[in-house]
Motif scaffolding. Sequence first.
Motif, short mmCIF file in Angstrom:
data_model
loop_
_atom_site.label_atom_id
_atom_site.label_comp_id
_atom_site.label_asym_id
_atom_site.label_seq_id
_atom_site.Cartn_x
_atom_site.Cartn_y
_atom_site.Cartn_z
N LYS A 52 23.49 44.08 -83.89
CA LYS A 52 24.77 44.08 -83.17
C LYS A 52 25.08 42.73 -82.54
O LYS A 52 26.18 42.49 -82.06
CB LYS A 52 24.75 45.16 -82.08
N GLN A 53 24.08 41.83 -82.45
CA GLN A 53 24.23 40.49 -81.88
C GLN A 53 24.71 40.53 -80.42
O GLN A 53 25.58 39.78 -80.00
CB GLN A 53 25.20 39.66 -82.74
N ILE A 54 24.08 41.43 -79.64
CA ILE A 54 24.41 41.53 -78.22
C ILE A 54 23.12 41.64 -77.41
O ILE A 54 22.05 41.93 -77.97
CB ILE A 54 25.31 42.74 -77.90
N TYR A 55 23.23 41.38 -76.10
CA TYR A 55 22.08 41.57 -75.21
C TYR A 55 22.52 42.44 -74.04
O TYR A 55 23.69 42.53 -73.70
CB TYR A 55 21.54 40.22 -74.71
N LYS A 56 21.51 43.05 -73.41
CA LYS A 56 21.78 43.90 -72.25
C LYS A 56 20.51 44.01 -71.42
O LYS A 56 19.43 44.25 -71.94
CB LYS A 56 22.22 45.31 -72.71
N CYS A 57 20.63 43.76 -70.11
CA CYS A 57 19.51 44.00 -69.20
C CYS A 57 19.71 45.38 -68.58
O CYS A 57 20.73 45.64 -67.94
CB CYS A 57 19.44 42.94 -68.11
N PHE A 58 18.72 46.24 -68.76
CA PHE A 58 18.85 47.61 -68.26
C PHE A 58 18.34 47.73 -66.82
O PHE A 58 18.18 48.84 -66.32
CB PHE A 58 18.13 48.57 -69.19
N ALA A 59 18.11 46.58 -66.17
CA ALA A 59 17.77 46.59 -64.74
C ALA A 59 18.92 46.05 -63.92
O ALA A 59 19.43 46.72 -63.02
CB ALA A 59 16.51 45.77 -64.50
N CYS A 60 19.39 44.82 -64.25
CA CYS A 60 20.47 44.23 -63.45
C CYS A 60 21.84 44.47 -64.08
O CYS A 60 22.87 44.23 -63.44
CB CYS A 60 20.24 42.73 -63.26
#
Length: 575
Positions: A52-60
Motif C-alpha cells: 500500500k506504500q503507507i506507514y502508520k504508528c499504532f501508538a501515537c
Amino acid sequence: MDQNLIEQIRHANDIVEVVQSYLPLKHVGSNWRGICPFHNDTTPSLYISQPKQIYKCFACGKAGNVIGFVADYEKLSFIEAVKKLAQRAGIQLPQYEQTKIVSTKREQLLSIYKSSREFFSNNLFAHGPQVLSYLAKRSFSAETAKELELGYALNSEKSLLNHLMKEGYSVSLLKESGLFGNYSGNIVDIYRDRLMFPIHNSFGEVIAFGGRLLEEKSGVGKYINSPGTELYTKGKELYGLFKTKYNISKVGRALICEGYFDFLRLYESGFTNSVASLGTALTEDQVTLLSRFCNSTMMLYDADAAGIKAAIRGGLLCLARGMEVQVVLLPEGEDPDSLILKQGKSAMQDYLDRAPHLINFLATDKSLNQPVAERIELILDSLRNLKDQIKRELLLKDVSDAFGITLGALNSKLHRSSAVQYQPATAAPSESKPAESYEERHTLILALKDYESYKLLASEVDQSYFSNRLYRDLFSFLVAQSLSADSFEPAALMDLVDNKEIKERLAELLFEDLRQMRFEDCLSGLRLRKIQRDLEEVRSALNKDPNNLELNEQKVKLTLKYRSMTTAVLKKTLL
C-alpha cells in the motif's frame, strides 16, 4: 507542482527502502515494523505496508505515505520533501518548477553550511599543510580526514564571510547562521586557524561545526562549537552517526565515546559502529535518537573519575529506554584514542569483549565510592522510566542477582518511591470518543480495497448512515474526492487528507485485512443498522406524541422494510 510529477516521484521511492535509510525495520507478516521516530517509543509501534506504500504508528497515530514520512521526519514542507525524494530517485524537476519553489530559511541555512563545509575541506588540502601535518603526528590519515569531511578555517577574519557573500547569501541570513561574530560593528568569522569538524544530522546534512585550535593559546578555548540555530540544538545530535548508522543497525550495538578524536580513532581502526556525544554528557534526546538504530550500547568514556561518572549517567539513560548497556573499563588515564595508539586494535577489542553489564558494574566495581543503597536507587530511578513492564521485571531480576537483594524488596522500593512522583493527576474532562460501530468500520475498510466497492458505497448511502463521527467525516471526505480508478490507491489518498484525525483513521483502516468478509454483506448490515436507528427515533417520538399519524405511518413503513431486509439476510444465510 504538477500532480502527475508528484505521483511519479512517489512511485519511484519505495517507502520501505526510504524508511530503512532512517531507521531499522523488521519484516513482520505482510508488513514491516520499527521503532517510531515521532514519539518516545519503547516497543516497535511503526508499521509500513509495502503493497500500500503507507506507514502508520499504532501508538501515537502518525500516518502517511513516503512523502509524508520524509516531511515529518526531517521537518520539511511537502514540496521540500518531494524535492528531496526527486533527487534520491534521480528525477530532475523541470526548470519552471524549480524557479517557482521558494527556499525556506532552513533550506538556505543548510545551503550555507554545505558551502562552508566544502570551503573548509578545500582549504585543508589546498592551504593547510600544517593541519595535515598535525593530523599525521596524531596518526590520522588524509583519507580519514577526507572521508569524514574534516576541514581547515583559514587564519583570516573574513575568508568564509567573503566566500559566502560571493555566492550571493544575504548578510542578514549569514548573521543568523551562527558562523559569524559581531566585533565593533563588523561581521567576522568565528572560526579562524582551526581544524574543522562538520557535525551532521543522522541523514547526512551539515548542521553545525566544531573547531579545534592546533596549538593551545592563553585565554582562548581549545574548541569552539556552533551555537544553537534553527538547524542545530546542542544535545540532540551524535557525532559520526550519519556515517555509522547502517553498521550500528546491522550489529544492533553502538559504541559511545566522548569526543571527535576518540571517534576518529575508533572509526579509522574499523570500529564503524561508533558515535560520539560531542564532548558533553549523553542526553535523553541523543539516547532516543540512537535507540532508533540499535538496542544495545557500550559506554566507552575516559578512564578517569569524570569519565566513569559520565559513563554511568549515560548508561542509566540507555537503561531507561530498555537498552542493554555495558561499561568498557579502560586502564587508568587512557581514552579510546590513546589506548588504540599504544596497544592497537586487538587490545581495544579485548576490552570490549570483557566489558561488564552496567548493573553488574555498579554492583561490583571497587573504584566506586558511592554507597550500595545509592547505586541501587540510581538503577531503580531508571527503571521507573521504563515503560516496557517485561523488560523492567527482567532487569529487576538482574539487580536482585547482582546485589543480592530480594525481588520483593526491590519491587517494594520501586513502587513506594515512585508513588508520589508518578501519582496521576486528575484528568481534565475531554470530549468523549465516538462510539465504535463495526458495521460502519468494516464497510469502510472493504470499500477502500477496490474502486468498484468505493463507487457503490458513494452512490448507495449518505453520511446519515454513519453514527460514528470519525467514520462519518471519513465517508464525507472520500465521497467529496470523486476519485477515479487511476487515483484510487492508498498512498495517493494519504496526500489528499489535511485533517490529522481523518488521516490517522484512514491509515488505520487501510492496514486492516478482512479477507473473510464481503463488501456487499457489510453494506447490507450498514443499511439495516440505519433502519434500526430510524425506528428507535420514531418510537421515541411516538412516546411523546402517540396520536401523530405521520409518525405512525413512518413506523409502519420502517418496520416492513426492516422485516424485508432481515428476511432476505436470513434466506441468504440458509442458502
